[in-house]
Design a protein around this motif. Structure first.
Motif, PDB file in Angstrom:
ATOM      1  N   GLN A  14       0.850  -0.967  -0.206  1.00 63.56           N
ATOM      2  CA  GLN A  14       0.090   0.022  -0.034  1.00 63.56           C
ATOM      3  C   GLN A  14       0.897   1.382   0.094  1.00 63.56           C
ATOM      4  O   GLN A  14       0.674   2.430  -0.666  1.00 63.56           O
ATOM      5  CB  GLN A  14      -1.044  -0.104   1.187  1.00 63.56           C
ATOM      6  CG  GLN A  14      -1.958  -1.085   0.936  1.00 63.56           C
ATOM      7  CD  GLN A  14      -2.979  -1.079   2.312  1.00 63.56           C
ATOM      8  OE1 GLN A  14      -2.672  -0.680   3.528  1.00 63.56           O
ATOM      9  NE2 GLN A  14      -4.265  -1.837   2.181  1.00 63.56           N
TER      10      GLN A  14
ATOM     11  N   THR B 108      -7.968  -7.239  -2.124  1.00 61.19           N
ATOM     12  CA  THR B 108      -6.419  -6.884  -1.429  1.00 61.19           C
ATOM     13  C   THR B 108      -6.059  -8.117  -0.697  1.00 61.19           C
ATOM     14  O   THR B 108      -6.816  -8.661   0.081  1.00 61.19           O
ATOM     15  CB  THR B 108      -6.443  -5.471  -0.867  1.00 61.19           C
ATOM     16  OG1 THR B 108      -7.308  -5.593   0.370  1.00 61.19           O
ATOM     17  CG2 THR B 108      -6.724  -4.635  -1.820  1.00 61.19           C
TER      18      THR B 108
ATOM     19  N   VAL C 228      -2.556  -6.633  -4.998  1.00 56.50           N
ATOM     20  CA  VAL C 228      -3.908  -6.067  -5.307  1.00 56.50           C
ATOM     21  C   VAL C 228      -4.367  -6.954  -6.226  1.00 56.50           C
ATOM     22  O   VAL C 228      -3.635  -6.901  -7.345  1.00 56.50           O
ATOM     23  CB  VAL C 228      -3.950  -4.672  -5.560  1.00 56.50           C
ATOM     24  CG1 VAL C 228      -5.242  -4.252  -5.963  1.00 56.50           C
ATOM     25  CG2 VAL C 228      -3.602  -3.853  -4.185  1.00 56.50           C
TER      26      VAL C 228
END
Length: 232
Positions: A180, A209, A214
């Motif tokens: 992230q 996710t 992802v």
């Protein structure tokens, strides 16, 4: 002899080489293994070698003059990385770090330059890959500079999908091996803003996710969002 975890990706230089050309680069050669977090090469280090990824994923990052570190790309099986420094003879312009366990061929600069001098087709294939990556980099910078974040995030994820899988078919799922923090850096937003954007995409069933990844599960809807069209 070549990497075995992918198909013959047309946009990956390694898979466009013949077996004889692959052998010319890797014989004699050495395979090495790096664990997650270990560095294959550091920004500013001597241009001593390039790498052909056999297994695993690497993250390529660079630090600017202000000391800001930013992700540039992630490369997986079948990708050639770190070739610019040996070809230019200049110190490395980026850091290459293992994202999981990585196995790669290590091809010395001397070997690379000797092979390229005798095999212009190999040089041309490396040049083709460099041109494609430059286009990818330009697109990522363009998409990360938009004004509306949901649209910008959708476009950014689509561009990263092509970076991770150059032969990606728009109707299929694709997994992005990114943290992230890296995605937030690509998008030029805070991590909390990125999480809110991903949560909205998860809510409408576009992505899912997991740790350091992802998965784009509805690229058709993501493409609509990137184009500024509302999700159905």
């Amino acid at each position: 002899m070549g990497p075995s975890e992918t198909g013959n990706g047309e946009r990956r230089a390694w898979h466009r080489l013949t077996v004889a050309e692959q052998n010319a680069l890797t014989t004699p050669g050495q395979q090495r293994i790096w664990q997650s977090g270990e560095f294959l090469a550091m920004q500013g280090s001597p241009p001593s070698s390039m790498f052909v990824i056999i297994r695993g994923w690497v993250k390529i990052t660079a630090t600017n003059y202000r000391g800001d570190n930013a992700p540039l790309a992630a490369r997986g099986p079948g990708e050639i990385v770190g070739e610019l420094a040996p070809i230019s003879g200049l110190p490395r312009g980026a850091t290459i770090q293992a994202m999981d366990e990585v196995c790669a061929w290590v091809i010395t600069a001397e070997r690379l330059l000797a092979v390229l001098s005798r095999n212009p087709r190999i040089a041309m294939e490396l040049l083709r890959s460099l041109a494609f990556r430059l286009q990818q980099s330009d697109r990522l910078r363009l998409e990360s500079g938009g004004t509306e974040f949901p649209q910008r995030l959708a476009a950014l994820l689509l561009e990263l999908a092509l970076q991770y899988d150059p032969d990606w078919a728009a109707a299929s799922e694709v997994v992005l091996h990114q943290t992230q923090e890296d995605l937030a850096s690509f998008a030029r937003v805070s991590r909390s803003t990125l999480i809110r954007g991903l949560d909205e995409l998860k809510r409408i069933g576009v992505v899912k996710t997991a740790r350091h990844r992802v998965t784009i599960i509805r690229p058709d809807i993501l493409r609509d969002l990137a184009a500024g069209r509302p999700a159905p």
